[in-house]
Design a protein around this motif. Structure first.
Motif, PDB file in Angstrom:
ATOM      1  N   LEU A  96       0.857  -1.182   0.000  1.00  0.00           N
ATOM      2  CA  LEU A  96       0.000   0.000   0.000  1.00  0.00           C
ATOM      3  C   LEU A  96       0.892   1.230   0.000  1.00  0.00           C
ATOM      4  CD1 LEU A  96      -2.711   1.566   0.437  1.00  0.00           C
ATOM      5  CD2 LEU A  96      -2.339   1.276   2.891  1.00  0.00           C
ATOM      6  N   VAL A  97       0.717   2.116  -0.957  1.00  0.00           N
ATOM      7  CA  VAL A  97       1.456   3.383  -0.984  1.00  0.00           C
ATOM      8  C   VAL A  97       0.450   4.514  -0.890  1.00  0.00           C
ATOM      9  CG1 VAL A  97       3.413   2.481  -2.269  1.00  0.00           C
ATOM     10  CG2 VAL A  97       1.471   3.380  -3.509  1.00  0.00           C
ATOM     11  N   SER A  98       0.798   5.562  -0.165  1.00  0.00           N
ATOM     12  CA  SER A  98      -0.103   6.685   0.048  1.00  0.00           C
ATOM     13  C   SER A  98       0.513   7.959  -0.509  1.00  0.00           C
ATOM     14  CB  SER A  98      -0.393   6.860   1.547  1.00  0.00           C
ATOM     15  OG  SER A  98      -0.919   5.667   2.093  1.00  0.00           O
ATOM     16  N   VAL A  99      -0.327   8.965  -0.726  1.00  0.00           N
ATOM     17  CA  VAL A  99       0.155  10.212  -1.308  1.00  0.00           C
ATOM     18  C   VAL A  99       1.085  10.962  -0.366  1.00  0.00           C
ATOM     19  CG1 VAL A  99      -1.826  10.503  -2.832  1.00  0.00           C
ATOM     20  CG2 VAL A  99      -1.937  11.381  -0.493  1.00  0.00           C
ATOM     21  N   ASP A 100       1.100  10.612   0.927  1.00  0.00           N
ATOM     22  CA  ASP A 100       2.008  11.265   1.877  1.00  0.00           C
ATOM     23  C   ASP A 100       3.332  10.522   1.986  1.00  0.00           C
ATOM     24  OD1 ASP A 100       1.240   9.006   3.188  1.00  0.00           O
ATOM     25  OD2 ASP A 100       0.488  10.014   4.990  1.00  0.00           O
ATOM     26  N   HIS A 101       3.622   9.651   1.021  1.00  0.00           N
ATOM     27  CA  HIS A 101       4.903   8.941   0.899  1.00  0.00           C
ATOM     28  C   HIS A 101       5.061   7.762   1.861  1.00  0.00           C
ATOM     29  CE1 HIS A 101       6.177  12.220  -1.701  1.00  0.00           C
ATOM     30  NE2 HIS A 101       5.831  13.063  -0.753  1.00  0.00           N
ATOM     31  N   THR A 102       4.045   7.411   2.627  1.00  0.00           N
ATOM     32  CA  THR A 102       4.154   6.231   3.492  1.00  0.00           C
ATOM     33  C   THR A 102       3.892   4.971   2.677  1.00  0.00           C
ATOM     34  OG1 THR A 102       1.827   6.401   4.126  1.00  0.00           O
ATOM     35  CG2 THR A 102       3.442   7.513   5.532  1.00  0.00           C
ATOM     36  N   LYS A 103       4.437   3.857   3.162  1.00  0.00           N
ATOM     37  CA  LYS A 103       4.282   2.578   2.472  1.00  0.00           C
ATOM     38  C   LYS A 103       4.085   1.478   3.502  1.00  0.00           C
ATOM     39  CE  LYS A 103       7.539   3.894  -1.189  1.00  0.00           C
ATOM     40  NZ  LYS A 103       8.000   5.145  -0.555  1.00  0.00           N
ATOM     41  N   VAL A 121       4.171  -2.843   3.455  1.00  0.00           N
ATOM     42  CA  VAL A 121       4.490  -4.017   2.655  1.00  0.00           C
ATOM     43  C   VAL A 121       4.190  -5.269   3.473  1.00  0.00           C
ATOM     44  CG1 VAL A 121       6.261  -5.254   1.359  1.00  0.00           C
ATOM     45  CG2 VAL A 121       6.318  -2.747   1.470  1.00  0.00           C
ATOM     46  N   LEU A 122       3.389  -6.163   2.912  1.00  0.00           N
ATOM     47  CA  LEU A 122       3.102  -7.457   3.521  1.00  0.00           C
ATOM     48  C   LEU A 122       3.667  -8.538   2.607  1.00  0.00           C
ATOM     49  CD1 LEU A 122      -0.659  -6.999   4.533  1.00  0.00           C
ATOM     50  CD2 LEU A 122       1.337  -6.739   5.998  1.00  0.00           C
ATOM     51  N   GLU A 123       4.630  -9.318   3.103  1.00  0.00           N
ATOM     52  CA  GLU A 123       5.200 -10.400   2.315  1.00  0.00           C
ATOM     53  C   GLU A 123       4.474 -11.699   2.624  1.00  0.00           C
ATOM     54  OE1 GLU A 123       9.588 -10.455   1.866  1.00  0.00           O
ATOM     55  OE2 GLU A 123       9.530  -8.844   3.329  1.00  0.00           O
ATOM     56  N   GLN A 124       4.355 -12.556   1.616  1.00  0.00           N
ATOM     57  CA  GLN A 124       3.644 -13.813   1.775  1.00  0.00           C
ATOM     58  C   GLN A 124       4.361 -14.708   2.778  1.00  0.00           C
ATOM     59  OE1 GLN A 124       0.823 -14.240  -0.164  1.00  0.00           O
ATOM     60  NE2 GLN A 124       0.276 -16.045   0.992  1.00  0.00           N
ATOM     61  N   GLY A 125       3.673 -15.031   3.885  1.00  0.00           N
ATOM     62  CA  GLY A 125       4.212 -15.957   4.868  1.00  0.00           C
ATOM     63  C   GLY A 125       5.272 -15.395   5.787  1.00  0.00           C
ATOM     64  N   ALA A 126       5.605 -14.090   5.688  1.00  0.00           N
ATOM     65  CA  ALA A 126       6.675 -13.522   6.520  1.00  0.00           C
ATOM     66  C   ALA A 126       6.207 -13.250   7.945  1.00  0.00           C
ATOM     67  CB  ALA A 126       7.218 -12.246   5.893  1.00  0.00           C
ATOM     68  N   GLY A 127       4.918 -12.926   8.113  1.00  0.00           N
ATOM     69  CA  GLY A 127       4.397 -12.653   9.452  1.00  0.00           C
ATOM     70  C   GLY A 127       4.803 -11.313  10.009  1.00  0.00           C
ATOM     71  N   VAL A 128       5.239 -10.380   9.148  1.00  0.00           N
ATOM     72  CA  VAL A 128       5.626  -9.044   9.598  1.00  0.00           C
ATOM     73  C   VAL A 128       5.036  -7.997   8.666  1.00  0.00           C
ATOM     74  CG1 VAL A 128       7.784  -9.787  10.666  1.00  0.00           C
ATOM     75  CG2 VAL A 128       7.779  -9.065   8.272  1.00  0.00           C
ATOM     76  N   VAL A 129       4.936  -6.776   9.195  1.00  0.00           N
ATOM     77  CA  VAL A 129       4.575  -5.601   8.414  1.00  0.00           C
ATOM     78  C   VAL A 129       5.821  -4.744   8.270  1.00  0.00           C
ATOM     79  CG1 VAL A 129       3.209  -3.485   8.359  1.00  0.00           C
ATOM     80  CG2 VAL A 129       2.199  -5.578   9.238  1.00  0.00           C
ATOM     81  N   ARG A 130       6.131  -4.331   7.062  1.00  0.00           N
ATOM     82  CA  ARG A 130       7.185  -3.341   6.858  1.00  0.00           C
ATOM     83  C   ARG A 130       6.494  -2.012   6.615  1.00  0.00           C
ATOM     84  NH1 ARG A 130      11.926  -6.202   6.335  1.00  0.00           N
ATOM     85  NH2 ARG A 130      11.594  -8.383   5.714  1.00  0.00           N
ATOM     86  N   PHE A 131       6.770  -1.053   7.482  1.00  0.00           N
ATOM     87  CA  PHE A 131       6.126   0.251   7.400  1.00  0.00           C
ATOM     88  C   PHE A 131       7.175   1.316   7.182  1.00  0.00           C
ATOM     89  CE2 PHE A 131       4.534   4.150   9.575  1.00  0.00           C
ATOM     90  CZ  PHE A 131       3.530   4.443   8.672  1.00  0.00           C
ATOM     91  N   LEU A 132       7.037   2.090   6.103  1.00  0.00           N
ATOM     92  CA  LEU A 132       7.933   3.202   5.803  1.00  0.00           C
ATOM     93  C   LEU A 132       7.177   4.484   6.069  1.00  0.00           C
ATOM     94  CD1 LEU A 132       8.817   0.701   3.942  1.00  0.00           C
ATOM     95  CD2 LEU A 132      10.102   2.396   2.665  1.00  0.00           C
ATOM     96  N   GLY A 133       7.640   5.244   7.033  1.00  0.00           N
ATOM     97  CA  GLY A 133       6.951   6.453   7.453  1.00  0.00           C
ATOM     98  C   GLY A 133       7.212   7.640   6.552  1.00  0.00           C
ATOM     99  N   ARG A 134       6.604   8.776   6.930  1.00  0.00           N
ATOM    100  CA  ARG A 134       6.702   9.983   6.110  1.00  0.00           C
ATOM    101  C   ARG A 134       8.124  10.519   6.021  1.00  0.00           C
ATOM    102  NH1 ARG A 134       1.342  10.984   8.348  1.00  0.00           N
ATOM    103  NH2 ARG A 134       2.318  11.654  10.298  1.00  0.00           N
ATOM    104  N   LYS A 135       8.930  10.257   7.050  1.00  0.00           N
ATOM    105  CA  LYS A 135      10.296  10.776   7.070  1.00  0.00           C
ATOM    106  C   LYS A 135      11.304   9.770   6.517  1.00  0.00           C
ATOM    107  CE  LYS A 135       9.312  13.686  11.091  1.00  0.00           C
ATOM    108  NZ  LYS A 135       9.680  14.002  12.512  1.00  0.00           N
ATOM    109  N   GLY A 136      10.822   8.692   5.932  1.00  0.00           N
ATOM    110  CA  GLY A 136      11.715   7.724   5.333  1.00  0.00           C
ATOM    111  C   GLY A 136      12.213   6.654   6.276  1.00  0.00           C
ATOM    112  N   LYS A 137      11.751   6.664   7.536  1.00  0.00           N
ATOM    113  CA  LYS A 137      12.171   5.653   8.490  1.00  0.00           C
ATOM    114  C   LYS A 137      11.384   4.369   8.265  1.00  0.00           C
ATOM    115  CE  LYS A 137      12.756   4.896  13.471  1.00  0.00           C
ATOM    116  NZ  LYS A 137      12.580   5.479  14.824  1.00  0.00           N
TER     117      LYS A 137
END
Length: 694
Positions: A572-579, A581-597
């Motif tokens: 999921l990507v948003s207009v405020d630059h956040t992202k 990512v859900l990988e198949q079977g990984a069991g984690v969320v990767r979240f990229l915030g507005r400041k690139g963290k």
């Protein structure tokens, strides 16, 4: 041992003759596309080989076939195409696509490719000779076949389809009696791959309407969803529909939906009313199998392994061979005891040594056509969404009881905490030009892809260099060839993957568009470089192969976009630059915030954020610190995850991307129309609408 091929036949050589004149009217041919009579000697100058040309075997819409013999005396069929007939780009693409697919095939029930060469006027495909012509000629002489013959032919066809679908990922898309040939031993051979399509994954779908009217599947005509339209393209199941038509035609003598007008044929296919003539003896098992294959919903057709295990194959006699006399008259079946056997007999024999004994004695008949295959139905994409929905529901529900993150998720989180570089594949840059062409994107592994609105795509390694960003035809063609060669060295793809993946239009034009999309993203979009990684430094070693990842589906909405990848991941990507990512079977969320963290979060960590409130921030069972929980709440993580879960739920329930008014194919994207679209003007290059990272 099998007898050696007969010598170069003379016109007086005996051959089976039809008992009656064929009643089917001869179809008019496009003579302007057909070649003139080739020279007596066909020379392959590159290999210094010569073939003696014999009589004409037949002709089609734009090719003639001749009997040829090499210097060793071996006989072949030379499919001959006039170069002047390939002036149309679509004709060229169709013909060269046929050559590409035919070269891939190595199966006893597929016409074998020998070589291809050209002279000043023609292109010659030297193919395996099928001396007993096709099932069309056999059926014209016989009117219909017996069920033992149909069982034998069907099993051989299923073996070929299993090889094509599972091993080579090829859909034939024009499977019919006229494209099923018979060799000198009466083995069936599938030929004519002019409409074949190569899929790059089991979830890939095609949307081109093609085929022969009597055999075409409803999802090709109407996009299906049981002929209601707005479907998701077509895949391997179209060949299974054609198998149902073929079995019916073998037993009855004509296709089930045949009519005088093409429009009436299509209407019959849509209504799918399959009836069997009263004067035609067809067993109940055969009728049941045909009706299961002729289901308008492709997901409800049985798979190849299920077809082979159908009771019909064991309800009657199963010949291991068919005599050549069957070309003109019904065979006389005899048991190992010499008894005459009725063609539709269901009696069992106690012996297992004769060609007419029940076949086979093994409990699993599907082993006769190869190892079991994976599910390739149109539900595969929806199935991949379910694990993401389950994970998000567990993570967002704090009242569901304690649920610890998996060991794999904890290891991912540990590596993130230790400062390890990103090894996850997701989109860092993208541009949207779906109102004319499609979308372009850059992945963290260096892949640059374009998905066009016609459901075709190009996936290549690396952005085009500033010096090589020309869009001239010659340079683009060279770039495509060199890039494909380099990329295929490390990826599990054929060397000409880009060409095989294309749907319509000239390849060089699409390569040019790929260059322009890539150059725009290189020169105008910033950010994401910190997440880029070199593929062979993690995962596959240098010089080894790795699996390519590319976008299979996307949905463009008012505030962002959702992408699904070939490996099952969702972003999921948003207009405020956040992202997200859900990988198949990984069991984690990767979240990229507005400041690139970037954060890597398991179920426990997401629950920490969800359980916290503005007045009381709980530590919970996760590994997040208090200030990290506060920061993630300020980033709106909970609301974003809830939105993504709702979107995936709608997709999974409806069977299509939800909440949109226009859809561009299964592999294409979706985009809102109305107020937002009316306010925007999108112009290619320099004014391409940037994605959320623009």
């Amino acid at each position: 041992p099998a007898p050696s091929p007969s010598p170069f036949p003379s016109p007086s050589s005996p051959s089976p003759q039809p008992t009656t004149k064929p009643k089917t009217p001869h179809k008019p041919l496009h003579k302007k596309y057909l070649c003139a009579t080739p020279p007596v000697f066909l020379r392959n100058k590159r290999r210094n080989l010569t073939y003696d040309r014999g009589r004409q075997l037949g002709e089609g819409g734009f090719a003639r076939c001749y009997l040829v013999q090499n210097k060793e005396g071996k006989l072949f069929a030379a499919k001959t195409v006039a170069k002047q007939s390939l002036g149309n780009p679509r004709m060229r693409q169709k013909f060269f696509g046929e050559i590409h697919v035919q070269k891939m095939m190595r199966h006893p029930n597929v016409v074998r490719f020998n070589e291809c060469f050209e002279d000043e006027n023609n292109i010659y495909l030297i193919l395996e000779l099928c001396s007993n012509k096709s099932l069309v000629e056999m059926l014209r002489r016989r009117s219909h076949l017996t069920e033992p013959e149909a069982r034998h032919i069907t099993l051989q066809l299923l073996g070929a389809l299993k090889y094509m679908h599972h091993t080579k990922h090829v859909i034939h898309r024009d499977l019919k009696l006229g494209n099923i040939f018979l060799d000198s031993y009466m083995n069936v051979k599938i030929g004519d791959f002019g409409l074949a399509a190569l899929l790059v994954s089991s979830s890939d779908r095609k949307t081109t309407m093609c085929g022969t009217p009597n055999y075409i599947a409803p999802e090709v005509l109407y996009g299906s969803k049981s002929c209601g339209g707005d479907g998701s393209g077509h895949s391997f199941e179209v060949d299974l529909w054609s198998m149902g038509v073929i079995i019916y035609a073998l037993l009855v003598g004509k296709p089930p939906f045949q009519a005088k007008e093409v429009e009436e044929i299509y209407r019959n296919i849509k209504e799918c009313k399959v009836g069997f003539p009263e004067d035609c003896r067809v067993s109940g098992g055969a009728k049941a199998l045909v009706k299961s294959l002729l289901h308008t919903d492709p997901e409800r057709r049985p798979g190849i392994d299920s077809i082979v295990e159908h009771p019909w194959f064991r309800q009657g006699w199963f010949p291991r061979t068919i005599p050549e006399t069957a070309l003109v008259k019904e065979p006389v079946w005899r048991s190992s005891r010499g008894d005459h056997i009725s063609a539709n007999s269901t009696a069992a024999s106690s012996s297992s040594s004769n060609a007419m004994d029940p076949f086979p004695t093994a409990p699993n008949l599907s082993l006769a056509i190869g190892a079991p295959i994976q599910n390739t139905s149109t539900s595969s994409i929806l199935d991949s969404l379910h694990s993401h929905i389950t994970f998000l529901t567990t993570a967002l529900t704090t009242l569901a009881g304690p649920t610890a993150s998996s060991a794999k998720a904890k290891e991912e989180i540990r590596q993130w905490r230790s400062g390890a570089r990103n090894k996850s594949v997701f989109i860092t840059k993208w541009v949207d030009y779906t109102n004319k062409f499609g979308i372009g994107y850059v992945l963290t592994d260096g892949t640059v892809g374009v998905m066009f609105n016609d459901n075709s795509g190009i996936v290549c390694e690396g952005l085009p260099s500033a010096a090589g960003s020309t869009t001239s035809t010659g340079a683009a063609g060279e770039a495509c060839g060199s890039s494909a060669t380099r990329y295929a060295g490390r990826l599990k793809l054929p060397a000409d993957f880009e060409i095989a993946r294309m749907g319509g239009g000239l390849v060089v034009n699409k390569v040019g568009m790929w260059r322009r999309f890539g150059a725009f993203m290189r020169d105008n979009l910033e950010g994401g470089e910190e997440f880029v990684f070199t593929p062979h430094s993690g995962g596959a070693g240098f010089g080894e192969t790795r699996e390519i990842v590319f976008v299979t589906n996307y949905a463009r909405m008012r505030d962002g976009a959702v992408f699904r990848f070939s490996n099952g991941a969702v972003q999921l990507v948003s207009v405020d630059h956040t992202k997200i990512v859900l990988e198949q079977g990984a069991g984690v969320v990767r979240f990229l915030g507005r400041k690139g963290k970037i954060w890597v979060l398991g179920t426990e960590e997401v629950r920490q954020v969800v359980a916290a409130s503005s007045s009381s921030i709980a530590e919970g069972g996760g590994q997040l610190r208090r200030e990290e929980v506060r920061e993630l709440r300020e980033e709106g993580l909970e609301g974003r995850l809830a939105f993504l879960r709702g979107f995936l739920r709608g997709w999974w329930r409806e069977g299509k991307v939800p909440g949109v008014r226009r859809r561009v194919g299964q592999g294409g994207g979706v985009r809102e129309e109305g107020e937002r679209a009316a306010k925007e003007e999108v112009v290619v290059l320099g004014e391409v609408e940037p994605g959320a990272d623009g």
